[in-house]
Design an enzyme around this catalytic site. Structure first.
Site, mmCIF file in Angstrom:
data_model
loop_
_atom_site.group_PDB
_atom_site.id
_atom_site.type_symbol
_atom_site.label_atom_id
_atom_site.label_comp_id
_atom_site.label_asym_id
_atom_site.label_seq_id
_atom_site.Cartn_x
_atom_site.Cartn_y
_atom_site.Cartn_z
ATOM 1 N N THR A 121 -121.496 63.061 -2.867
ATOM 2 C CA THR A 121 -121.730 62.200 -3.350
ATOM 3 C C THR A 121 -123.061 61.408 -2.774
ATOM 4 O O THR A 121 -122.446 61.721 -1.202
ATOM 5 C CB THR A 121 -120.782 60.720 -3.860
ATOM 6 O OG1 THR A 121 -121.339 60.131 -3.990
ATOM 7 C CG2 THR A 121 -119.761 60.625 -2.495
ATOM 8 N N TYR A 145 -113.666 55.804 -1.542
ATOM 9 C CA TYR A 145 -114.164 56.869 -2.567
ATOM 10 C C TYR A 145 -115.274 57.496 -1.606
ATOM 11 O O TYR A 145 -114.884 58.716 -1.210
ATOM 12 C CB TYR A 145 -114.970 55.786 -3.580
ATOM 13 C CG TYR A 145 -115.762 57.322 -4.154
ATOM 14 C CD1 TYR A 145 -115.106 58.298 -4.653
ATOM 15 C CD2 TYR A 145 -116.956 57.180 -4.344
ATOM 16 C CE1 TYR A 145 -115.322 59.554 -5.576
ATOM 17 C CE2 TYR A 145 -117.504 58.195 -4.667
ATOM 18 C CZ TYR A 145 -117.427 59.648 -5.647
ATOM 19 O OH TYR A 145 -117.630 61.039 -6.081
#
Ligand SMILES: NC(=O)c1ccc[n+]([C@@H]2O[C@H](COP(=O)([O-])OP(=O)(O)OC[C@H]3O[C@@H](n4cnc5c(N)ncnc54)[C@H](O)[C@@H]3O)[C@@H](O)[C@H]2O)c1
Length: 330
Positions: A121, A145
């Protein structure tokens, strides 16, 4: 005799991006086998290929399953993905994402599977130092995250060095849009992604859209993101797989459009597509959000000959809206 189709294990294939990729794999002559624990996935997203219910935490079952299906590659989409939740409950993120990935890689070793495509990501970059982010940009994730994904990247690279794992790491920017046949699309619960929330406000499912922060260092004060259509992500995976099987060279690459759009620009465009007026209110910034995240995706484009086909904002919003209307009967 019909030729046997190459099997691809699609871990997390009952989710948003995994299901779109399973569909394209099937259409391109592969045999996707979905492995998912259905923590956030949907049974009705599995329409292309078979599936097994299995959690990454259960390494023994995972190993027997991989030995049984004997895939040529594993696509690893399975993760907990909610940035705000990761700030509140980092333990969950390190367990599910980091331990889960380590278990998967160990199971792959035991089953002699040496090709991996991994979903990373843009959140690993943290606050950007340039308008367009290259893969060489420093990685300083600003939430658990993003940290968990960065740790997973490190583990994959160490397995490459030590055990010869071949990998492609794709760093997605903002996945958006839905399948052109409206069979699958985005359906997270709770939904934290912007476009589905805009559509909830447009359709009256939610009275107003909450926009987090209007004092970012951007022209209109709202965050700027690079929206890439989920079908373009799926295509990159199939091209990446072919590259990995042919060239056996491991790489890490951004997937985005190199175009940024602010939240207010997106709302304006959504009002045109949905033919509604969208009510929104500003709220304070969310912890862990960078102001601007836009990819330089030229490496993926040149190496894989990948060109986003569906990522105009109109196509993204149109496909999302059609999917949203059919899914939620609005
Ligand atoms: N959606 C985005 O904009 C975006 C952006 C960048 C990266 N990513 C990454 O792409 C991947 C897929 O994202 P998504 O939006 O499709 O998420 P999603 O929640 O829709 O799909 C994730 C799938 O993984 C499964 N899963 C989760 N933990 C599991 C476990 N322990 N064992 C087995 N299955 C498990 C879930 O049930 C679900 O089907 C994730 O790794 C995410 O970090 C997504």
């Amino acid at each position: 005799m019909p030729s046997k189709k190459p099997v691809i294990a699609v871990v997390g294939g009952a989710g948003y991006i995994g299901s779109h990729t399973a569909k394209l794999l099937f259409e391109k002559g592969f045999s996707p086998v979905i492995i998912d624990n259905f923590s956030t996935g949907h049974h009705d997203f599995i329409q292309w290929g078979t599936f097994y219910t299995c959690c990454l935490s259960d390494q023994e079952s995972l190993t027997s399953l991989l030995k049984k299906i004997n895939p040529v590659a594993v696509f690893h989409f399975a993760a907990s993905i909610n940035v705000s939740e990761s700030v509140i409950d980092p333990e969950l993120y390190y367990h599910n994402n980091v331990n889960g990935t380590l278990n998967l890689l160990s199971s792959m070793r035991k089953a002699n599977i040496s090709n991996l495509i991994f979903s990373s990501t843009a959140a690993i970059y943290g606050h950007p130092e340039s308008n367009l982010i290259l893969e060489s940009h420093p990685c300083r994730p600003i939430n658990p995250y993003g940290q968990s994904k960065y740790m997973m990247e490190h583990i994959i690279k160490d397995f490459h060095e030590a055990y010869g794992l071949n990998y492609i790491i794709f760093r997605y920017f903002n996945a958006a849009g839905a399948d052109h046949d409206h069979l699958i699309g985005e359906d997270h619960s709770p939904e934290t992604h912007l476009i589905p929330n805009i559509l909830m406000a447009a359709s009256g499912v939610k009275p107003t859209l909450t926009v987090f922060g209007n004092n970012y260092d951007t022209p209109d004060g709202t965050c700027i993101r690079d929206y890439i259509h989920v079908s373009d992500l799926a295509l990159a995976h199939v091209l990446g797989l072919n590259y990995l099987l042919d060239a056996k060279q491991s790489h890490c690459m951004n997937l985005g459009t190199s175009q940024g759009l602010s939240i207010l620009e997106l709302i304006k465009q959504a009002e045109i597509i949905t033919r509604t007026s969208i009510a929104y209110k500003f709220y304070e910034r969310r912890s862990g959000d960078a102001s601007i995240l836009v990819a330089d995706a030229s490496f993926a484009q040149s190496l894989l000959d990948w060109e986003p086909q569906h990522s105009s904002i109109d196509t993204i919003l149109n496909t999302s809206w059609k999917w949203f209307q059919s899914r939620f009967h609005v």
